[in-house]
Design a protein around this motif. Structure first.
Motif, PDB file in Angstrom:
ATOM      1  N   VAL A   1      91.718  15.192 -37.914  1.00 46.21           N
ATOM      2  CA  VAL A   1      90.525  15.955 -38.613  1.00 46.21           C
ATOM      3  C   VAL A   1      89.362  15.429 -38.763  1.00 46.21           C
ATOM      4  CG1 VAL A   1      91.579  14.779 -40.571  1.00 46.21           C
ATOM      5  CG2 VAL A   1      90.698  17.182 -40.875  1.00 46.21           C
ATOM      6  N   MET A   2      89.253  14.098 -38.684  1.00 45.78           N
ATOM      7  CA  MET A   2      87.741  13.373 -38.953  1.00 45.78           C
ATOM      8  C   MET A   2      86.931  13.743 -37.834  1.00 45.78           C
ATOM      9  SD  MET A   2      87.538  11.866 -41.934  1.00 45.78           S
ATOM     10  CE  MET A   2      86.034  10.853 -41.713  1.00 45.78           C
ATOM     11  N   GLN A   3      87.596  13.518 -36.696  1.00 47.47           N
ATOM     12  CA  GLN A   3      86.648  13.913 -35.442  1.00 47.47           C
ATOM     13  C   GLN A   3      86.285  15.489 -35.373  1.00 47.47           C
ATOM     14  OE1 GLN A   3      90.057  12.870 -32.755  1.00 47.47           O
ATOM     15  NE2 GLN A   3      88.730  11.091 -32.009  1.00 47.47           N
ATOM     16  N   ARG A   4      87.302  16.103 -35.739  1.00 51.67           N
ATOM     17  CA  ARG A   4      86.846  17.728 -35.758  1.00 51.67           C
ATOM     18  C   ARG A   4      85.791  17.902 -36.751  1.00 51.67           C
ATOM     19  NH1 ARG A   4      91.449  21.764 -34.040  1.00 51.67           N
ATOM     20  NH2 ARG A   4      92.737  20.188 -32.705  1.00 51.67           N
ATOM     21  N   THR A   5      85.727  17.280 -38.025  1.00 54.36           N
ATOM     22  CA  THR A   5      84.891  17.386 -39.077  1.00 54.36           C
ATOM     23  C   THR A   5      83.492  17.048 -38.543  1.00 54.36           C
ATOM     24  OG1 THR A   5      86.536  17.667 -40.533  1.00 54.36           O
ATOM     25  CG2 THR A   5      84.177  17.329 -41.555  1.00 54.36           C
ATOM     26  N   ALA A   6      83.632  15.767 -37.854  1.00 51.43           N
ATOM     27  CA  ALA A   6      82.161  15.234 -37.336  1.00 51.43           C
ATOM     28  C   ALA A   6      81.719  16.163 -36.385  1.00 51.43           C
ATOM     29  CB  ALA A   6      82.602  13.919 -36.637  1.00 51.43           C
ATOM     30  N   TYR A   7      82.477  16.707 -35.438  1.00 47.42           N
ATOM     31  CA  TYR A   7      81.869  17.429 -34.330  1.00 47.42           C
ATOM     32  C   TYR A   7      81.443  18.822 -34.734  1.00 47.42           C
ATOM     33  CZ  TYR A   7      84.347  14.196 -31.130  1.00 47.42           C
ATOM     34  OH  TYR A   7      84.665  12.911 -30.391  1.00 47.42           O
ATOM     35  N   LEU A   8      82.134  19.337 -35.735  1.00 45.69           N
ATOM     36  CA  LEU A   8      81.541  20.642 -36.433  1.00 45.69           C
ATOM     37  C   LEU A   8      80.184  20.197 -37.050  1.00 45.69           C
ATOM     38  CD1 LEU A   8      84.748  22.129 -38.322  1.00 45.69           C
ATOM     39  CD2 LEU A   8      83.493  23.086 -36.253  1.00 45.69           C
ATOM     40  N   GLY A   9      79.933  19.320 -37.708  1.00 43.79           N
ATOM     41  CA  GLY A   9      78.765  18.829 -38.357  1.00 43.79           C
ATOM     42  C   GLY A   9      77.506  18.665 -37.353  1.00 43.79           C
ATOM     43  N   VAL A  10      77.999  18.120 -36.357  1.00 39.15           N
ATOM     44  CA  VAL A  10      76.862  17.748 -35.402  1.00 39.15           C
ATOM     45  C   VAL A  10      76.497  19.104 -34.555  1.00 39.15           C
ATOM     46  CG1 VAL A  10      76.319  16.709 -33.097  1.00 39.15           C
ATOM     47  CG2 VAL A  10      77.401  15.182 -34.857  1.00 39.15           C
ATOM     48  N   ILE A  11      77.694  19.750 -34.111  1.00 35.69           N
ATOM     49  CA  ILE A  11      77.330  20.862 -33.353  1.00 35.69           C
ATOM     50  C   ILE A  11      76.593  22.217 -34.031  1.00 35.69           C
ATOM     51  CG2 ILE A  11      78.297  22.862 -31.845  1.00 35.69           C
ATOM     52  CD1 ILE A  11      80.617  20.796 -31.079  1.00 35.69           C
ATOM     53  N   PHE A  12      77.227  22.185 -35.206  1.00 34.16           N
ATOM     54  CA  PHE A  12      76.544  23.396 -36.174  1.00 34.16           C
ATOM     55  C   PHE A  12      75.700  23.367 -37.119  1.00 34.16           C
ATOM     56  CE2 PHE A  12      80.813  24.850 -34.236  1.00 34.16           C
ATOM     57  CZ  PHE A  12      80.393  26.064 -33.325  1.00 34.16           C
ATOM     58  N   MET A  13      75.302  22.107 -37.322  1.00 34.26           N
ATOM     59  CA  MET A  13      74.435  21.582 -38.392  1.00 34.26           C
ATOM     60  C   MET A  13      73.158  20.706 -37.995  1.00 34.26           C
ATOM     61  SD  MET A  13      75.206  20.408 -42.422  1.00 34.26           S
ATOM     62  CE  MET A  13      75.566  18.590 -41.872  1.00 34.26           C
ATOM     63  N   LEU A  14      73.749  19.453 -37.626  1.00 28.65           N
ATOM     64  CA  LEU A  14      72.809  18.593 -37.150  1.00 28.65           C
ATOM     65  C   LEU A  14      71.863  18.930 -36.038  1.00 28.65           C
ATOM     66  CD1 LEU A  14      74.440  15.212 -37.923  1.00 28.65           C
ATOM     67  CD2 LEU A  14      72.809  16.336 -39.407  1.00 28.65           C
ATOM     68  N   PHE A  15      72.560  19.298 -34.845  1.00 35.82           N
ATOM     69  CA  PHE A  15      71.800  19.849 -33.591  1.00 35.82           C
ATOM     70  C   PHE A  15      70.868  20.886 -33.967  1.00 35.82           C
ATOM     71  CE2 PHE A  15      71.397  21.956 -29.657  1.00 35.82           C
ATOM     72  CZ  PHE A  15      70.934  20.648 -28.744  1.00 35.82           C
ATOM     73  N   PRO A  16      71.410  22.061 -34.696  1.00 36.44           N
ATOM     74  CA  PRO A  16      70.563  23.010 -34.783  1.00 36.44           C
ATOM     75  C   PRO A  16      69.194  22.601 -35.888  1.00 36.44           C
ATOM     76  CG  PRO A  16      72.574  24.029 -34.960  1.00 36.44           C
ATOM     77  CD  PRO A  16      72.790  22.508 -34.946  1.00 36.44           C
TER      78      PRO A  16
END
Length: 247
Positions: free
Chosen positions: A151-166
């Motif tokens: 769950v930590m990996q998934r949450t981090a990837y979600l944050g990077v892909i859909f928040m930090l990167f855009p």
């Protein structure tokens, strides 16, 4: 004869592996060139404009590559601003195009829903506590997680892909006078071009932090195995059958 045993199938698909490594190349190029651009003016402002005659919001206490920028140091660093800006722009396009391919593929195949968005049993505080507790205890990597992300990996990837990167792309574009002229509302929402530059700095810092933690977690989970999975797609060890003796 040598054979590769991989009964579980690939851990990462070809699209994930290719876009991952292209993103790594783009990220490292952006990081190096971004630092070179930063040291040409290590002062940050808020609003539409900012220059050496204005009070900065904050200053990085490092030497500059331009003698017109007051830093308190009696020397300047070599000015690498020209090639850095050019390569930064090219690397940004590589990151954007790679991200679009990955996003399109992820939505089309359901990759985000199946592999990135936390599963129902993971959307609890207990699931977070268990994973965080394991990290704090420096527990060995769970082989049961060789394929699904926790769950930590998934949450981090979600944050990077859909928040930090855009957001890093948006703030980067907002510093461009051409983008400001074409889409002024997108720049105004950030507070102005100098505000965009300041936000770009902090979002970039968050991405660097993610990169460092990500590499540390890969090392903790087994560097060779994780690297093999991201290069060949297989997380399984290569099994070598002994050669039969020839008569």
């Amino acid at each position: 004869m040598a054979s590769v045993s991989n009964p579980e199938g690939p851990r990462h698909g070809a699209v994930v592996r290719v876009t991952h490594w292209l993103t790594v190349v783009a990220f490292l190029a952006l990081l190096v060139t971004g630092v070179e651009i930063l040291i040409s003016h290590p002062r940050f402002y808020w609003g539409e404009s900012g220059n050496v005659n204005m009070q900065p919001l904050f200053t990085l206490h490092i030497p500059s590559s331009r003698d017109t920028v007051p830093t308190g140091y009696k020397y300047v660093l070599p000015d690498q601003n020209g090639w850095s800006r050019y390569l930064h722009f090219q690397a940004a396009w590589l990151a954007v195009l790679t991200g679009l391919v990955y996003a399109g593929w992820g939505l089309w195949t359901g990759h985000f829903r199946k592999d990135i968005f936390p599963a129902r049993e993971q959307r609890t505080w207990r699931a977070f506590r268990e994973v965080i507790g394991g990290y704090l205890r420096r527990a060995p990597a769970d082989e049961g997680e060789a394929r699904p992300y926790n769950v930590m990996q998934r949450t981090a990837y979600l944050g990077v892909i859909f928040m930090l990167f855009p957001l890093v792309i948006w703030t980067g574009l907002a510093m461009s006078p051409a983008f400001d002229s074409a889409v002024p509302a997108a720049v105004n929402l950030l507070g102005g071009r100098q505000s965009a530059r300041t936000l770009h700095f902090f979002v970039s810092d968050a991405l660097v932090l993610f990169f460092v933690v990500h590499v540390a977690m890969v090392i903790h989970a087994g560097f060779r195995r994780r690297m093999r999975a991201m290069i060949t797609g297989s997380a399984s060890e290569v099994a070598i059958e002994p050669q039969e003796e020839r008569v």
